[in-house]
Motif scaffolding. Structure first.
Motif, PDB file in Angstrom:
ATOM      1  N   PRO A  78       0.885  -0.962   0.043  1.00 35.72           N
ATOM      2  CA  PRO A  78       0.105  -0.104   0.007  1.00 35.72           C
ATOM      3  C   PRO A  78       1.131   1.277   0.052  1.00 35.72           C
ATOM      4  O   PRO A  78       2.026   1.300   0.653  1.00 35.72           O
ATOM      5  N   VAL A  79       0.417   2.240  -0.858  1.00 37.37           N
ATOM      6  CA  VAL A  79       1.117   3.445  -0.642  1.00 37.37           C
ATOM      7  C   VAL A  79       0.135   4.745  -0.210  1.00 37.37           C
ATOM      8  O   VAL A  79      -0.695   4.655  -0.638  1.00 37.37           O
ATOM      9  N   ILE A  80       0.767   5.648   0.540  1.00 39.31           N
ATOM     10  CA  ILE A  80       0.187   6.750   0.909  1.00 39.31           C
ATOM     11  C   ILE A  80       0.832   8.079   0.299  1.00 39.31           C
ATOM     12  O   ILE A  80       1.969   8.057   0.697  1.00 39.31           O
ATOM     13  N   VAL A  81       0.268   8.797  -0.567  1.00 42.55           N
ATOM     14  CA  VAL A  81       0.772   9.915  -0.987  1.00 42.55           C
ATOM     15  C   VAL A  81       0.911  11.053  -0.048  1.00 42.55           C
ATOM     16  O   VAL A  81      -0.236  11.424   0.671  1.00 42.55           O
ATOM     17  N   ILE A  82       1.781  11.674   0.230  1.00 43.92           N
ATOM     18  CA  ILE A  82       2.066  12.830   1.104  1.00 43.92           C
ATOM     19  C   ILE A  82       2.794  13.979   0.263  1.00 43.92           C
ATOM     20  O   ILE A  82       3.899  13.801  -0.084  1.00 43.92           O
ATOM     21  N   SER A  83       2.094  15.098  -0.343  1.00 45.12           N
ATOM     22  CA  SER A  83       2.491  15.888  -1.300  1.00 45.12           C
ATOM     23  C   SER A  83       1.886  17.320  -0.993  1.00 45.12           C
ATOM     24  O   SER A  83       0.710  17.325  -0.404  1.00 45.12           O
ATOM     25  N   GLY A  84       2.627  18.351  -1.524  1.00 42.09           N
ATOM     26  CA  GLY A  84       2.079  19.889  -1.343  1.00 42.09           C
ATOM     27  C   GLY A  84       1.524  19.831  -2.866  1.00 42.09           C
ATOM     28  O   GLY A  84       0.900  21.275  -2.924  1.00 42.09           O
ATOM     29  N   LEU A  85       1.725  19.182  -3.806  1.00 38.67           N
ATOM     30  CA  LEU A  85       1.005  19.412  -5.073  1.00 38.67           C
ATOM     31  C   LEU A  85      -0.525  19.531  -5.195  1.00 38.67           C
ATOM     32  O   LEU A  85      -0.849  18.685  -4.532  1.00 38.67           O
ATOM     33  N   GLU A  86      -0.929  20.534  -6.023  1.00 40.87           N
ATOM     34  CA  GLU A  86      -2.430  20.505  -6.220  1.00 40.87           C
ATOM     35  C   GLU A  86      -2.714  19.274  -6.979  1.00 40.87           C
ATOM     36  O   GLU A  86      -1.842  18.778  -7.880  1.00 40.87           O
ATOM     37  N   GLY A  87      -3.791  18.660  -6.673  1.00 39.38           N
ATOM     38  CA  GLY A  87      -4.347  17.552  -7.461  1.00 39.38           C
ATOM     39  C   GLY A  87      -3.363  16.288  -6.926  1.00 39.38           C
ATOM     40  O   GLY A  87      -3.707  15.177  -7.792  1.00 39.38           O
ATOM     41  N   HIS A  88      -3.008  16.330  -6.003  1.00 39.98           N
ATOM     42  CA  HIS A  88      -2.176  14.987  -5.548  1.00 39.98           C
ATOM     43  C   HIS A  88      -3.057  13.747  -5.509  1.00 39.98           C
ATOM     44  O   HIS A  88      -2.372  12.780  -5.616  1.00 39.98           O
ATOM     45  N   ASP A  89      -4.036  13.925  -5.073  1.00 39.73           N
ATOM     46  CA  ASP A  89      -4.832  12.877  -4.861  1.00 39.73           C
ATOM     47  C   ASP A  89      -5.507  12.031  -5.877  1.00 39.73           C
ATOM     48  O   ASP A  89      -5.950  10.865  -5.821  1.00 39.73           O
ATOM     49  N   GLN A  90      -5.147  12.593  -6.939  1.00 38.63           N
ATOM     50  CA  GLN A  90      -5.514  11.935  -8.581  1.00 38.63           C
ATOM     51  C   GLN A  90      -4.206  11.251  -8.968  1.00 38.63           C
ATOM     52  O   GLN A  90      -4.347  10.525 -10.115  1.00 38.63           O
ATOM     53  N   SER A  91      -3.105  11.365  -8.510  1.00 41.64           N
ATOM     54  CA  SER A  91      -1.784  11.071  -9.082  1.00 41.64           C
ATOM     55  C   SER A  91      -1.531   9.654  -9.040  1.00 41.64           C
ATOM     56  O   SER A  91      -1.053   9.062 -10.211  1.00 41.64           O
ATOM     57  N   ILE A  92      -1.755   9.088  -8.122  1.00 35.07           N
ATOM     58  CA  ILE A  92      -1.747   7.454  -7.980  1.00 35.07           C
ATOM     59  C   ILE A  92      -3.148   6.839  -7.620  1.00 35.07           C
ATOM     60  O   ILE A  92      -3.508   6.996  -6.326  1.00 35.07           O
ATOM     61  N   ARG A  93      -3.746   6.365  -8.549  1.00 35.95           N
ATOM     62  CA  ARG A  93      -4.968   6.111  -8.182  1.00 35.95           C
ATOM     63  C   ARG A  93      -5.415   5.015  -7.229  1.00 35.95           C
ATOM     64  O   ARG A  93      -6.348   4.691  -6.516  1.00 35.95           O
TER      65      ARG A  93
END
Length: 118
Positions: A78-93
């Protein structure tokens, strides 16, 4: 045996903070500062969960994710994205969670526990 979390982020302060947070909560931790290094650490450490920044030098988080998730032995980590980028929640489905920087430590812990089925 403690579950192992791999922190992938180019910011040494974030790595240090998350390493301390996870260690203080009973997890083993390994880390990498870019996607290129992360592939090597992944092979050696075989973590149970990955926290992943998206924007890093040498190799972006999504590219690292694509590479490792194509390998049979790693595709279900499992991967948890932690980012400051806009739209980061769509980057890794297939990410189990997407957390925006700056983050609350409790939100990260909740996401990790969910990812590990705890």
């Amino acid at each position: 045996m403690a579950k192992k979390i791999m922190v992938v982020d180019d910011d040494p302060q974030i790595i240090s903070y998350l390493t301390t947070l996870f260690s203080d909560n009973g997890y083993d931790v390994c880390s990498a500062s870019d996607g290129e290094m992360a592939l090597k650490v992944l092979e050696q450490e075989r973590p149970d969960c990955i926290t992943l920044d998206l924007e890093m030098p040498n190799e972006w988080g999504p590219r690292f994710y694509r590479k490792y998730s194509q390998k049979e032995e790693f595709k279900n980590i499992p991967v948890i994205v932690i980012s400051g980028l806009e739209g980061h929640d769509q980057s890794i489905r297939k990410a189990v969670a997407a957390i925006r920087k700056p983050f609350e430590p409790e939100a990260v812990l909740v996401a990790v526990k969910k990812a590990l089925g705890e």
